[in-house]
Write an enzyme that holds these catalytic residues in place. Structure first.
Site, PDB file in Angstrom:
ATOM      1  N   ASP A   1       0.846  -1.193   0.000  1.00 23.85           N
ATOM      2  CA  ASP A   1       0.000   0.000   0.000  1.00 23.85           C
ATOM      3  C   ASP A   1       0.878   1.239   0.000  1.00 23.85           C
ATOM      4  O   ASP A   1       2.094   1.157   0.219  1.00 23.85           O
ATOM      5  CB  ASP A   1      -0.912  -0.006   1.233  1.00 23.85           C
TER       6      ASP A   1
ATOM      7  N   LYS B   1      -2.071   7.477   6.770  1.00 22.92           N
ATOM      8  CA  LYS B   1      -2.737   6.963   5.582  1.00 22.92           C
ATOM      9  C   LYS B   1      -4.208   7.378   5.623  1.00 22.92           C
ATOM     10  O   LYS B   1      -4.720   7.752   6.661  1.00 22.92           O
ATOM     11  CB  LYS B   1      -2.645   5.435   5.522  1.00 22.92           C
TER      12      LYS B   1
ATOM     13  N   GLY C   1      -7.381   8.230   0.589  1.00 23.95           N
ATOM     14  CA  GLY C   1      -8.344   7.543  -0.267  1.00 23.95           C
ATOM     15  C   GLY C   1      -9.582   7.072   0.473  1.00 23.95           C
ATOM     16  O   GLY C   1     -10.432   6.395  -0.113  1.00 23.95           O
TER      17      GLY C   1
ATOM     18  N   GLU D   1      -7.874  -0.943   5.197  1.00 18.92           N
ATOM     19  CA  GLU D   1      -6.422  -1.008   5.035  1.00 18.92           C
ATOM     20  C   GLU D   1      -5.766  -1.459   6.336  1.00 18.92           C
ATOM     21  O   GLU D   1      -4.903  -2.340   6.339  1.00 18.92           O
ATOM     22  CB  GLU D   1      -5.876   0.360   4.611  1.00 18.92           C
TER      23      GLU D   1
END
Length: 229
Positions: free
Chosen positions: A85, A98, A101, A107
């Site tokens: 990732d 992160k 998105g 994730e």
């Protein structure tokens, strides 16, 4: 070398860790998209076989199918051998932010269970401390978003609801939730902050990924460099 080329060389380097019979967690985002396409090419050429991808979002699932990668959901596999990732920020200890998105919850679920977690970034993503450039995305129950924004003020965070692009209203995650982007002055103890944010009622998950990345592959103007925990 431009940014897109840096992303591509990082994605290509990650292919060296892929072997036959692997179950691979497929992350979400522009850099990971290069990896998914390249993995699909490997499968089509017969360079690797019996691969199963476990996507972290609808976006990566659609791209994996389009690229010819067999896919499964997390509950259909026994284990994740490797997850790949991107990240929005990487600090010197390989802690991450992160979630740009909006797929951070799945994730984290998939990548925390992987035998190896490989992160792909271009050199812009390397920072001295988390929240140096980017806010922390926080997935929240829709009805709780305003109360959570107020509570985040305790941390001196500038927090706001993420609004959609090319759609009216807030961003909706794959889980049907909202995203709050919280810009903290700086994060010196990522693990403590990650745990503390998740204790706020209504928070589903946050985008601090502390002590989880095994390898960070960085695309730079001079080529690829690999950082290991």
């Amino acid at each position: 070398m431009n940014i897109e080329e840096m992303k591509k060389i990082a994605a290509k380097e990650a292919l060296k860790f892929i072997e036959d019979d692997m179950v691979i967690g497929l992350g979400t985002g522009s850099t990971t998209a290069y990896f998914i396409r390249l993995l699909g090419d490997m499968i089509k050429k017969g360079e690797v076989s019996d691969i199963v991808g476990v996507p972290t979002s609808y976006q990566s699932r659609l791209l994996a199918i389009e690229s010819g990668i067999p896919v499964a959901t997390l509950d259909q596999v026994d284990a994740i051998d490797v997850a790949v990732d991107g990240a929005d920020e990487v600090d010197p200890n390989l802690n991450l932010i992160k979630g740009r998105g909006a797929a951070l919850t799945m994730e984290k679920i998939i990548e925390s269970r992987a035998g190896m977690f490989i992160v792909l970034v271009d050199e812009r993503k390397l920072v001295d401390y988390l929240c140096q450039k980017m806010p922390v995305p926080i997935e929240v129950i829709p009805q709780a978003w305003r109360a959570i924004v107020e509570e985040l003020s305790i941390f001196n965070a500038e927090a706001k609801l993420r609004m959609g692009v090319n759609k009216d209203g807030p961003v909706i995650t794959d889980n049907g939730n909202f995203i709050i982007d919280a810009k903290f002055p700086r994060i010196d103890d990522p693990l403590d902050m990650e745990i503390e944010l998740n204790t706020i009622p209504g928070v589903v998950e946050n985008g601090i990924f502390a002590d989880i990345a095994d390898i960070v592959i960085v695309g730079t103007k001079e080529g690829v460099k690999t950082l290991e925990r």
